[in-house]
Scaffold this active site. Structure first.
Site, PDB file in Angstrom:
ATOM      1  N   PRO A  38       0.825  -1.212   0.000  1.00 20.23           N
ATOM      2  CG  PRO A  38       0.050  -0.975   2.204  1.00 20.23           C
ATOM      3  CD  PRO A  38       0.778  -1.929   1.291  1.00 20.23           C
ATOM      4  CG  ASP A  39      -0.603   5.007  -1.827  1.00 21.72           C
ATOM      5  OD1 ASP A  39      -1.447   4.737  -0.960  1.00 21.72           O
ATOM      6  OD2 ASP A  39      -0.890   5.646  -2.871  1.00 21.72           O
ATOM      7  CG  PHE A  40       2.819   6.143   3.228  1.00 17.61           C
ATOM      8  CD1 PHE A  40       3.027   5.519   4.447  1.00 17.61           C
ATOM      9  CD2 PHE A  40       3.776   5.990   2.238  1.00 17.61           C
ATOM     10  CE1 PHE A  40       4.157   4.770   4.677  1.00 17.61           C
ATOM     11  CE2 PHE A  40       4.917   5.242   2.451  1.00 17.61           C
ATOM     12  CZ  PHE A  40       5.110   4.629   3.674  1.00 17.61           C
ATOM     13  NE  ARG A  41       0.991  11.925   3.419  1.00 16.12           N
ATOM     14  CZ  ARG A  41       2.205  11.375   3.490  1.00 16.12           C
ATOM     15  NH1 ARG A  41       2.661  10.645   2.482  1.00 16.12           N
ATOM     16  NH2 ARG A  41       2.969  11.546   4.556  1.00 16.12           N
ATOM     17  CG  ASN A 112       9.114   3.895  -2.379  1.00 15.51           C
ATOM     18  OD1 ASN A 112       8.462   4.794  -1.876  1.00 15.51           O
ATOM     19  ND2 ASN A 112       8.954   3.488  -3.623  1.00 15.51           N
ATOM     20  CG  ASP A 114       9.767  -0.798  -1.495  1.00 12.63           C
ATOM     21  OD1 ASP A 114      10.852  -0.395  -1.986  1.00 12.63           O
ATOM     22  OD2 ASP A 114       8.660  -0.503  -1.980  1.00 12.63           O
ATOM     23  CG  HIS A 131      11.735   9.006   3.817  1.00  9.88           C
ATOM     24  ND1 HIS A 131      10.470   9.174   3.325  1.00  9.88           N
ATOM     25  CD2 HIS A 131      12.248  10.265   3.946  1.00  9.88           C
ATOM     26  CE1 HIS A 131      10.223  10.475   3.155  1.00  9.88           C
ATOM     27  NE2 HIS A 131      11.292  11.143   3.510  1.00  9.88           N
ATOM     28  CB  CYS A 139      20.325  -1.156  20.079  1.00  7.40           C
ATOM     29  SG  CYS A 139      19.842  -0.962  21.811  1.00  7.40           S
ATOM     30  CB  CYS A 142      23.827  -0.130  23.458  1.00  6.50           C
ATOM     31  SG  CYS A 142      23.555  -1.546  22.368  1.00  6.50           S
ATOM     32  N   GLY A 247       5.050   8.638  -8.674  1.00  6.37           N
ATOM     33  CA  GLY A 247       4.318   7.954  -7.605  1.00  6.37           C
ATOM     34  C   GLY A 247       4.541   8.504  -6.212  1.00  6.37           C
ATOM     35  CB  CYS A 289       3.741   5.015 -12.375  1.00  8.85           C
ATOM     36  SG  CYS A 289       3.793   3.781 -11.083  1.00  8.85           S
TER      37      CYS A 289
END
Ligand code: OAD
Length: 312
Positions: A38-41, A112, A114, A131, A139, A142, A247, A289
């Site tokens: 899925p995309d986000f919006r 993306n 992914d 991103h 972690c 640490c 996209g 696209c």
């Protein structure tokens, strides 16, 4: 950004593709939706439309670093839905690989996480993962780093992955003569044993817990990788001769600012289902696209099919 009047049609886009030598491709979640991610919006199908049950005031909080520090279970309750999958890629990823094979790809800035560009054979030195990605995890306590797949099992099982380095350190400390450390009481002095035993205040004990392993995705509130600004400003800005944005809704800064940062004389093409109004592209090719890039290739006389075969 004022539109360049000489570029308007799909024929102009094809000619630009053929003539350009240093193309910046900026991508978002829309290039992976045909693979079932899925995309986000997007209304109804986007990830953010499906998070009501989490009770967040804004679904984007699922990627907010402050929320993660407070309660990592919120992120890990949805993480399995966005985990990278097997070696699939879409025709649009194949198109980016084709630009690379033709020696035209300057950089693919992808939002993306992914890692699918790699499945298509796009070279790591041509990709900036703006991103971050699931490729590694760190972690929160640490800073111990592992390869992402070390924690994929926990993520798939809906568990919160814990740091093994912290766990080992805790086990080592527990074997020390003093055992569990005691905190100082509010007066600043150690409580005597009597007071300690009587106390029902659990804060008096410093109970060691391992840190949580956070995938190296850039959350809201975190900085983008240095490479993003470095490469964009000090390298690509000088060289780019065509920008193709595919996209993405361009709603998230600073990536959304990239089209405005690049020189004004460089033509810009936008390929997506939904038009954007806050930045002016020279050519808008609205639609699926995969269909749009296939048509561009057909008109350019390029064989996209060939680039749908993975490199390895
Ligand atoms: P969005 O969901 O905001 O935008 C995806 C865009 O792709 C929308 O304009 C869709 O209409 C379009 N789209 C979807 N499927 C398509 C298809 N098959 N063909 C053409 N267009 C299609 O996703 P992004 O712009 O990538 O950040 O979102 C940017 C950032 O917001 C993400 O990286 C993520 C998110 O919060 C973090 O998680 C840090």
């Amino acid at each position: 950004r004022p539109k360049l009047p000489q570029y308007n049609t799909i024929e102009d886009a094809v000619r630009l593709l053929q003539e350009s030598k240093n193309i910046v491709v900026l991508t978002g979640a829309g290039i992976s939706t045909s693979l079932g991610i899925p995309d986000f919006r997007s209304k109804d199908t986007g990830l953010y439309s499906k998070l009501e049950h989490l009770g967040l005031s804004d679904p984007q909080e699922v990627f907010d670093i402050h929320v993660f520090r407070e309660d990592p279970s919120i992120f890990f309750s949805i993480a399995k839905d966005i985990l990278p999958m097997e070696k699939k890629f879409s025709p649009t990823h194949g198109f980016i690989k084709l630009l690379q094979d033709k020696g035209k790809l300057l950089t693919n800035y992808t939002q993306n996480i992914d890692n699918i560009e790699g499945n298509a054979g796009v070279s790591p030195d041509k990709i900036v993962q703006c991103h971050g990605s699931f490729a590694t995890a760190t972690c929160v306590k640490c800073k111990f780093k592992v390869l992402g797949d070390v924690i994929f099992g926990d993520i798939r099982d809906g568990k919160i992955p814990e740091c093994t380095a912290c766990q080992e350190a805790i086990a080592r400390d527990a074997l020390q003569p003093q055992g569990l450390k005691r905190k100082r009481s509010s007066s600043g002095h150690q409580k005597d044993r009597k007071e300690f035993e009587d106390s029902s205040d659990e804060d008096d004990y410093e109970i060691p817990t391992p840190g949580v392993m956070k995938p190296d995705i850039t959350f809201f509130g975190e900085d983008l990788p240095d490479e993003f600004g470095q490469r964009l400003i000090h390298h690509d800005r000088e060289l780019v001769d065509l920008v193709i944005v595919i996209g993405t809704s361009l709603k998230v800064a600073p990536v959304a600012e990239v089209p405005g940062i690049l020189p004004r004389h460089v033509p810009q093409i936008y390929i997506s289902r939904t038009p954007v109004s806050h930045t002016g592209f020279d050519i808008d090719l609205l639609g699926d696209c995969d269909v749009v890039v296939s048509e561009l290739c057909r008109r350019a006389g390029w064989n996209l099919e060939h680039h749908m075969i993975p490199a390895d």
